[in-house]
Design an enzyme around this catalytic site. Sequence first.
Site, PDB file in Angstrom:
ATOM      1  CD  GLU A 167      -1.554   2.349   1.967  1.00  0.00           C
ATOM      2  OE1 GLU A 167      -2.371   3.296   2.028  1.00  0.00           O
ATOM      3  OE2 GLU A 167      -0.403   2.422   2.463  1.00  0.00           O
ATOM      4  CD  GLU A 168       2.580   3.170   3.958  1.00  0.00           C
ATOM      5  OE1 GLU A 168       2.559   4.215   3.260  1.00  0.00           O
ATOM      6  OE2 GLU A 168       2.094   3.102   5.089  1.00  0.00           O
ATOM      7  CG  ASP A 298     -11.643  -0.709  23.617  1.00  0.00           C
ATOM      8  OD1 ASP A 298     -12.087  -1.687  22.990  1.00  0.00           O
ATOM      9  OD2 ASP A 298     -11.951  -0.474  24.806  1.00  0.00           O
TER      10      ASP A 298
END
Length: 313
Positions: A167-168, A298
Site C-alpha cells: 500500500e505504501e 478500542d
Amino acid sequence: MKRRSAIAVATGTALAASLLTVAGAQAGEQSSDAAAAPDISVENVQGHLKELDSIAQANGGNRAHGEPGYKASVDYVKGKLDEAGFETQVQEFDEGGATGYNLIADWPGGSGDDVLMAGGHLDSVTEGAGINDNGSGSAGLLEVALAVASGDLEPSKHLRFAWWGAEELGMVGSTHYVDSLDEAERGKIGGYLNFDMIGSPNPGYFVYQEDQALEKVFTDYFAGKNIETEPAEGTEGRSDHAAFSDAGIPVGGLFTGAEGVMTEDQAAKWNGTAGEAFDKCYHSQCDGMDNLNTEALDANSDALAHAVWELSS
C-alpha cells in the site's frame, strides 16, 4: 497510509441501492434475530501489535514490501486465521523487483453472490515498524475475524477479510486484487470497508463519506457511544479503498488521522491536543508500540466489529 491524489468516486448505483436499504432498516428497530457484535478485547488487539512489532525488530526494524518483516507479518496473520477455520489464500504480485503478498481470508458460508469485504494494509514504510500505520488496522481486523470464528457467526452474506501488500508504494496490492477479478466477481462485492490507522496517538474520529449507507453504519454507532465524528475528507484516493471505489464498489471505513494537525474545535470534542499532528510519528521510526491511543484503538475495533455484524446479517 499512502498519499494519492483525489480520484473520481464511482457511484456503484445498483450495489449502493441495496446498502441504502440496510441503512433504512437501521433507522427503525434492529431485527430481533440479528445478533449484536461482541466487545472486541483491546488487550488482544494490542497482543497482535506486539507480535508485529517483534517481527519488525527481528527483521531490520520494519515490515515493508520486499523486506523479510512483511512476509513474516503475513505468515503470522495467516497462521491465526488458518487455526480459526478461515479459508486463506496468499496472492502474489510483483512490484519494484520484489514479490508482494496479499492475504485473503474467507469465512465459510453466506451467499457467495453477496460478499462483504473488510481490509487494511499490512505493510509498513521502510523507516519503521508501522504499528499505527497500519498495524492498528491490521490487528483490529484480525481480532474481529477471530471473533467471527469464536462466535461461529452465520452471516447471510459471505464475509471476506483482506490484508494488503505494498500500500505504501501506491495501493499496489489492493489494485492488483481488484484487477484480478472479472466483472462478475466484482459485482458480487456489495461493499468494502477499509481500516487504515485506527489508533493514532492524538486521535480524531473520522468516517469515510464515499457511500451514504456505509457511512451511516459508523456514524450511528459512534453517536450511540456519545463520540462525535467528522467526515474523513481528502481520503478518497489515499488508501486501499480507492481500487474498490474505482471499480464501482461502495466503500466505507474509519481513520484516526495522520500528519494533519488537530484544530482547537477538534481537540475540545475529542479531548486531544490542538496544534499537534494526529500521528506525530507518521511514516517515521518512532511509529512503535508507544505510538498508540488505546482508547481510540478500542473504540474503532468495536466499531469495526459492529459494521461487520450489522452489514453481513
